[in-house]
Write a protein that holds these residues in place. Structure first.
Motif, PDB file in Angstrom:
ATOM      1  N   UNK A   1       1.741   5.861  -7.452  1.00  0.00           N
ATOM      2  CA  UNK A   1       0.810   6.842  -7.799  1.00  0.00           C
ATOM      3  C   UNK A   1       1.163   8.595  -7.607  1.00  0.00           C
ATOM      4  N   UNK A   2       1.832   9.136  -6.307  1.00  0.00           N
ATOM      5  CA  UNK A   2       1.942  10.391  -6.048  1.00  0.00           C
ATOM      6  C   UNK A   2       2.998  10.844  -6.973  1.00  0.00           C
TER       7      UNK A   2
ATOM      8  N   UNK B   1      -2.521  -0.693  -8.578  1.00  0.00           N
ATOM      9  CA  UNK B   1      -2.401   0.919 -10.009  1.00  0.00           C
ATOM     10  C   UNK B   1      -1.206   0.299 -10.376  1.00  0.00           C
ATOM     11  N   UNK B   2      -0.580   0.818  -8.338  1.00  0.00           N
ATOM     12  CA  UNK B   2       1.121   0.832  -8.391  1.00  0.00           C
ATOM     13  C   UNK B   2       1.579  -0.107  -9.394  1.00  0.00           C
ATOM     14  N   UNK B   3       1.227  -0.937  -9.266  1.00  0.00           N
ATOM     15  CA  UNK B   3       2.471  -1.910 -10.386  1.00  0.00           C
ATOM     16  C   UNK B   3       1.665  -1.374 -11.801  1.00  0.00           C
TER      17      UNK B   3
ATOM     18  N   UNK C   1       5.714   7.829 -19.032  1.00  0.00           N
ATOM     19  CA  UNK C   1       6.726   8.252 -17.881  1.00  0.00           C
ATOM     20  C   UNK C   1       6.081   7.563 -16.639  1.00  0.00           C
ATOM     21  N   UNK C   2       6.685   6.804 -15.543  1.00  0.00           N
ATOM     22  CA  UNK C   2       6.338   5.629 -15.381  1.00  0.00           C
ATOM     23  C   UNK C   2       7.701   5.905 -13.816  1.00  0.00           C
ATOM     24  N   UNK C   3       7.418   4.929 -12.997  1.00  0.00           N
ATOM     25  CA  UNK C   3       8.055   4.868 -11.097  1.00  0.00           C
ATOM     26  C   UNK C   3       8.038   3.382 -11.409  1.00  0.00           C
ATOM     27  N   UNK C   4       9.405   3.605 -11.294  1.00  0.00           N
ATOM     28  CA  UNK C   4      10.031   2.019 -11.106  1.00  0.00           C
ATOM     29  C   UNK C   4       9.999   1.474 -10.068  1.00  0.00           C
ATOM     30  N   UNK C   5       9.555   2.190  -8.835  1.00  0.00           N
ATOM     31  CA  UNK C   5       9.830   1.468  -7.547  1.00  0.00           C
ATOM     32  C   UNK C   5       9.176   0.677  -6.754  1.00  0.00           C
ATOM     33  N   UNK C   6       9.293  -0.644  -6.466  1.00  0.00           N
ATOM     34  CA  UNK C   6       9.240  -1.387  -5.619  1.00  0.00           C
ATOM     35  C   UNK C   6       7.744  -2.534  -6.361  1.00  0.00           C
ATOM     36  N   UNK C   7       8.093  -2.662  -7.941  1.00  0.00           N
ATOM     37  CA  UNK C   7       7.521  -2.834  -8.799  1.00  0.00           C
ATOM     38  C   UNK C   7       7.471  -4.987  -8.446  1.00  0.00           C
TER      39      UNK C   7
ATOM     40  N   UNK D   1       0.679  -1.268   0.056  1.00  0.00           N
ATOM     41  CA  UNK D   1      -0.036   0.002  -0.099  1.00  0.00           C
ATOM     42  C   UNK D   1       0.780   1.309   0.064  1.00  0.00           C
ATOM     43  N   UNK D   2       1.623   1.350   0.566  1.00  0.00           N
ATOM     44  CA  UNK D   2       2.877   2.300   0.935  1.00  0.00           C
ATOM     45  C   UNK D   2       3.631   2.589  -0.351  1.00  0.00           C
ATOM     46  N   UNK D   3       3.821   1.490  -1.126  1.00  0.00           N
ATOM     47  CA  UNK D   3       4.463   1.741  -1.768  1.00  0.00           C
ATOM     48  C   UNK D   3       3.869   1.984  -3.515  1.00  0.00           C
ATOM     49  N   UNK D   4       2.615   1.770  -3.396  1.00  0.00           N
ATOM     50  CA  UNK D   4       1.632   2.155  -4.078  1.00  0.00           C
ATOM     51  C   UNK D   4       0.883   3.589  -4.374  1.00  0.00           C
TER      52      UNK D   4
END
Length: 479
Positions: A197-198, A257-259, A216-222, A190-193
């Protein structure tokens, strides 16, 4: 000598007081020297580590009396170091001291004080040997001229695998152990997602060109988002009441969504593999529910995206679709993927020169990087299996594969027990997440960064403990 004898054999009040004063003086002097050393060689704010250590020590002593709470906190606080920042951060040092102290205390007390049989199963012994090899291989870094900095980073990351043992124990020993561990894993997801998103929204606001929005992408904790999404999906088959299904569906939407926003094709595929395997193993009524709720979840994701990303939604979905459709052609057309093949070839050449022992942690290899158009030197290997073979030889790779296969097998066998539904569902879904993890590991090495090693330790411990607990629940009459 008389003073020492009186303290050791006859601890009178005077002797205790004098020895206590001596200890305080020594501690005060040591603290002053440590303060001078830190202020001289590090940033001024680094001196805050001293009061932090004292305060942390007091809290740590309290938590030792509550093992499950202590385990939950040390795992849950991982979110503080779950991003990828350059260099060694102050918070990383504190967290490293905390989790290493926790593990050291756990192993010392279980082996020497309680004398618990922590190596009762073959996979336990394999895990213990793997951890021993990782530590024994430290001299290899200097033998093969590796980087001490990379060695420290890799070793502290790999030691997170040791959480397998306390997590397994917690799942077996405590009635709510499985719920707590799953709750912590979902909390990290949840924290990573939310963070992803932010950060994704910020990247959209800072984008100046259309292609920056589409790509655009955010590659943390996939990897964590993949595993937590599979477990969250499994909970949809467990809960039956609407008041539980609604928050479970919302949780699944958030994690998925985070993934999605990581744009990680490897872990998109891994999630699909894990979800499909779980779907095939489900009963007919659960299959219908999974299809319906998954469809609702995807529909909600599209609706929320249109609602909050109205100005960019066309470009975003275009970029996601392009990323998804590029998967079949990635092997031949994607420079990043082709570059990893060059990398794997270079690593294999080094492995064949020393296939039995390997080279240890932090030892770089050379390969031609087609993206940067130059020769690169890096200890990181994207392919997890080649990376393990390169660093720890045939034995290290074999141990990991054995643990992986044995754990997944036990997770599947849990479905055949008469344990309570939550134990069976969570254990099986964790095994499916491990199976999916094996897919993502082909192009994204989980045994290098802290989130991957922690996730592997958590999932294997959760499945091992869940399987043993399922056997206990099957033989225990229910009231």
């Amino acid at each position: 000598m008389k003073w020492l004898s009186s303290i050791w054999h006859y601890p009178s009040p005077v002797a205790i007081r004098s020895s206590g004063i001596l200890v305080l003086h020594i501690g005060f002097g040591f603290t002053l020297l440590l303060t001078l050393f830190i202020s001289r060689f590090f940033e001024p704010l680094a001196v805050l580590v001293i009061p932090s250590l004292f305060l942390g020590g007091i809290i740590f002593l309290y938590l030792l009396k509550h093992p499950l709470l202590n385990l939950s906190i040390v795992l849950g606080l991982f979110v503080l170091v779950s991003d990828y920042e350059e260099g060694i951060q102050f918070i990383e040092v504190l967290y490293g001291l905390y989790y290493l102290s926790f593990l050291a205390h756990w192993f010392i007390t279980r082996i020497f004080v309680y004398k618990d049989p922590i190596l009762s199963q073959p996979e336990d012994k394999a895990f213990f040997v793997l951890l021993a090899i990782i530590t024994i291989y430290i001299p290899f870094t200097f033998l093969f001229q590796g980087s001490p900095r990379s060695l420290l980073s890799e070793w502290t990351s790999l030691m997170l695998l040791a959480f397998y043992f306390p997590i397994k124990e917690a799942c077996i020993r405590y009635k709510n152990g499985i719920k707590v561990i799953v709750g912590v894993l979902l909390w990290i997801g949840i924290f990573a997602a939310i963070r992803n998103v932010i950060l994704y929204r910020e990247s959209l606001l800072n984008a100046e060109l259309a292609y920056q929005i589409a790509t655009g992408r955010v590659h943390f904790n996939d990897n964590i988002l993949m595993a937590s999404s599979i477990i969250a999906l499994s909970l949809l088959t467990y809960y039956k009441k609407i008041r539980h299904l609604i928050p479970s569906t919302m949780l699944f939407i958030l994690l998925l969504s985070g993934l999605i926003f990581t744009l990680s094709r490897a872990f998109w595929m891994a999630f699909l593999v894990g979800a499909c395997l779980m779907f095939l193993a489900s009963d007919a009524q659960y299959k219908r529910r999974l299809l319906i709720l998954s469809g609702i979840g995807i529909g909600c994701f599209v609706f929320v995206s249109i609602l909050f990303l109205n100005d960019y939604v066309d470009l975003i979905f275009l970029g996601l679709a392009d990323r998804l459709l590029s998967i079949p052609a990635a092997i031949t057309n994607d420079p990043s993927m082709i570059n990893r093949f060059h990398e794997s070839k270079a690593v294999l050449n080094r492995i064949f020169q020393n296939p039995i022992l390997g080279y240890g942690m932090g030892v770089p290899y050379l390969f031609y990087d087609i993206v940067h158009e130059g020769t690169d030197q890096d200890p990181f290997v994207h392919n997890a299996y080649l990376g393990l073979w390169y660093k720890f030889g045939v034995l290290g790779l074999s141990l990991v594969i054995y643990i992986w296969v044995k754990t997944v097998r036990n997770g599947i066998r849990t479905l055949q027990t008469n344990a309570i539904p939550l134990t069976r569902i969570v254990t099986f879904s964790s095994a499916m997440a491990l199976t999916a993890f094996a897919v993502g590991a082909i192009t994204s090495n989980p045994f290098f960064l802290m989130d991957g090693t922690l996730l592997f330790g958590m999932l294997t411990g959760l499945v091992a403990g869940g399987y043993r607990r399922s056997l206990l629940e099957s033989t225990t009459p229910r009231s």
